[in-house]
Design an enzyme around this catalytic site. Structure first.
Site, PDB file in Angstrom:
ATOM      1  N   SER A  50      15.244  15.714  12.713  1.00 25.93           N
ATOM      2  CA  SER A  50      14.714  14.551  13.347  1.00 25.93           C
ATOM      3  C   SER A  50      15.245  13.351  12.662  1.00 25.93           C
ATOM      4  CB  SER A  50      13.420  14.567  13.583  1.00 25.93           C
ATOM      5  OG  SER A  50      13.162  15.930  14.082  1.00 25.93           O
ATOM      6  N   GLY A  51      15.091  12.180  13.420  1.00 28.35           N
ATOM      7  CA  GLY A  51      15.470  10.873  12.799  1.00 28.35           C
ATOM      8  C   GLY A  51      16.734  10.168  13.176  1.00 28.35           C
ATOM      9  N   SER A  52      17.085   9.011  12.840  1.00 25.04           N
ATOM     10  CA  SER A  52      18.379   8.320  13.101  1.00 25.04           C
ATOM     11  C   SER A  52      19.562   8.761  12.873  1.00 25.04           C
ATOM     12  CB  SER A  52      17.937   6.733  12.913  1.00 25.04           C
ATOM     13  OG  SER A  52      17.967   6.624  11.128  1.00 25.04           O
ATOM     14  N   GLY A 107      17.036  14.837   8.052  1.00 28.52           N
ATOM     15  CA  GLY A 107      17.028  13.594   7.327  1.00 28.52           C
ATOM     16  C   GLY A 107      15.753  13.478   6.126  1.00 28.52           C
ATOM     17  N   LYS A 119       9.016  13.311   3.891  1.00 33.49           N
ATOM     18  CA  LYS A 119       9.578  13.421   5.135  1.00 33.49           C
ATOM     19  C   LYS A 119       8.414  13.172   6.097  1.00 33.49           C
ATOM     20  CE  LYS A 119      12.458  16.659   6.590  1.00 33.49           C
ATOM     21  NZ  LYS A 119      13.044  15.487   7.342  1.00 33.49           N
ATOM     22  N   GLY A 122       8.677  10.062  10.930  1.00 35.90           N
ATOM     23  CA  GLY A 122       8.634  10.261  12.702  1.00 35.90           C
ATOM     24  C   GLY A 122       7.784  10.924  13.190  1.00 35.90           C
ATOM     25  N   GLU A 128       9.583  20.279  11.202  1.00 33.63           N
ATOM     26  CA  GLU A 128      10.748  20.219  10.243  1.00 33.63           C
ATOM     27  C   GLU A 128      10.910  21.217   8.902  1.00 33.63           C
ATOM     28  OE1 GLU A 128      11.925  15.297  10.991  1.00 33.63           O
ATOM     29  OE2 GLU A 128      10.497  16.038   9.270  1.00 33.63           O
ATOM     30  N   LYS A 146      17.639   5.462   0.818  1.00 34.37           N
ATOM     31  CA  LYS A 146      16.787   6.566   0.654  1.00 34.37           C
ATOM     32  C   LYS A 146      16.777   7.138  -0.915  1.00 34.37           C
ATOM     33  CE  LYS A 146      15.855   5.542   4.971  1.00 34.37           C
ATOM     34  NZ  LYS A 146      16.038   6.565   5.886  1.00 34.37           N
TER      35      LYS A 146
END
Length: 329
Positions: A50-52, A107, A119, A122, A128, A146
Site C-alpha cells: 500500500s501507499g503512494s 513501501g 510501516k 496509511g 501488510e 525514508k
C-alpha cells in the site's frame, strides 16, 4: 516594480517546490520499477503493498504483464492496493488460494541501517505484515527521504500499533509505563472520531523516546504480547531488499544481512561446481536452478566453501519453492 519582484520570487518558490515534488515522484517510480523488474517472474503470486510508491509498482507490473505476457496473481494488502490491481486489469488473488507468495513489494515510512521498518502510516499495517510473512522475498521501495540511520530520525509520527477498540486505553498506558514516550490514538480527518482500520480496529501512534536500535526486535515481541494489541508497525528481520530512489536513479540498494549468511549482493562471486540440494537461505535464489543433487560445496575465488562447517540456517531445496524453513539456526 515591487509587484513584479514579488511575482518573480513567488514563481521561483513555486518552481523549486515543483522540482522537489518531481524529484520525489521520480525517486518512487525508479525504485518501484527496479523492484518489479527484479522480483516478479512468470507464473507466480506476489503481494502488492500500500501507499503512494506502490502506484508505480503496479503501473510497471501492468506493463510487464502485457509486454511479456506474464501470468501473475496479485494479493493485496489493503482496499487501496485491491483497487489498484483491479484498475490496472491485473489478476486479483488472496491468501486463501495463494498462501505462499513468490515475493511481496511494499513501501515504508522509514528504514534504518539494519533494515528495521516503520510501516502503517496509511493504516494498513496488519494486512501488510500478514502478506509479508508469506514470502522469503519481502521487498521495500521508497524514496531517499525514508532512508535513515536510526528509527525516528526522519519519521516523526511514531510507530503505529493496531489495537482492539475496547483495549486502546489500557494498551496506551502499558506502552507509556513500560517504554516511555506517548501513545496517541489516531484521529480521523474527514470524520469525527478515531481512524478505523480495514479490520475495524483503532490505531495508536507511539511517539517513542531514544531507543537502542538493537532493541527493536525485543520490543516488538513484547508489544505484540500486550492483550488488545493486534499488530505493530515495527517490521524487524523481514525485509530482504530495500530500493531507495533518488531522482532518476536508484541511489542505494540494501540487502538483509542475517547472522552467518552472505548478502545477496555477495553472490556475484559464487560459481556452482555441481548441482545442489541443501544450502543456506541467502543462497536459495542464486542456486535454485542447480538444486537437484546433494552437494554442499560452492566454488569461490578463494576456494571451495563447505557449508557443513557453519552454524547457519538451512532449507531443503527441491524443484519447487519451500514453504518454510524447517531447520533451526
Amino acid at each position: 516594480m515591487i509587484r513584479s519582484f514579488v511575482r518573480i520570487v513567488r514563481s521561483l518558490h513555486s518552481s523549486s517546490g515543483k522540482l522537489r515534488m518531481d524529484s520525489l515522484e521520480n525517486a518512487k517510480k525508479n525504485a518501484a520499477y527496479k523492484a518489479v523488474d527484479e522480483y516478479v517472474q512468470n507464473n507466480c503470486a506476489i503481494g502488492i503493498g500500500s501507499g503512494s510508491t506502490i502506484v508505480y509498482a503496479v503501473q510497471r507490473l501492468a506493463e510487464r504483464v502485457i509486454q511479456e505476457e506474464l501470468n501473475v496473481i496479485c494479493v493485496p494488502t489493503s482496499f487501496q492496493s485491491r483497487q489498484l490491481i483491479l484498475d490496472n486489469h491485473l489478476t486479483l488473488g488472496n491468501l486463501e488460494t495463494h498462501p505462499h507468495l513468490y515475493s511481496a513489494i511494499d513501501g515504508a515510512d522509514e528504514v534504518d541501517k539494519d533494515l528495521n521498518l516503520i510501516k502503517g502510516g496509511g493504516g494498513c499495517l496488519l494486512q501488510e505484515k500478514v502478506v509479508a510473512s508469506c514470502t522469503n522475498r519481502f521487498v521495500i521501495i521508497a524514496d531517499y527521504t525514508k532512508n535513515s540511520v536510526k528509527l525516528g530520525d526522519k519519521y516523526k509520527k511514531g510507530i503505529p500499533i493496531e489495537v482492539v477498540p475496547m483495549a486502546y486505553m489500557p494498551v496506551k498506558l502499558k506502552i507509556e509505563d513500560n517504554y516511555g514516550g506517548t501513545a496517541k490514538i489516531r484521529m480521523a480527518v474527514a470524520k469525527a472520531g478515531p481512524v478505523i482500520t480495514d479490520n475495524g480496529n483503532f490505531i495508536l501512534d507511539w511517539h517513542f523516546p531514544d531507543i537502542d536500535s538493537n532493541s527493536w526486535r525485543k520490543i516488538n515481541m513484547e508489544l505484540s504480547l500486550i492483550p488488545g494489541v493486534v499488530e505493530t508497525g515495527l517490521f524487524t528481520d523481514m525485509a530482504e531488499t530495500v530500493f531507495f530512489g533518488c531522482g532518476r536513479f536508484v541511489s542505494e540498494e540494501r540487502r538483509m544481512k542475517k547472522k552467518g549468511l552472505s548478502t545477496l549482493r555477495d553472490l556475484s562471486d559464487f560459481k556452482v561446481t555441481n548441482n545442489n540440494v541443501q544450502l543456506p537461505v541467502s543462497l536459495y535464489r542464486a542456486l535454485l536452478d542447480a538444486a537437484k543433487q546433494n552437494v554442499w560445496k560452492v566454488q569461490m575465488d578463494r576456494g571451495a566453501y563447505d557449508y557443513r562447517l557453519q552454524q547457519i540456517p538451512r532449507i531443503y531445496l527441491s524443484g519447487q519453492m519451500p514453504v518454510r524453513n524447517t531447520m533451526k539456526s
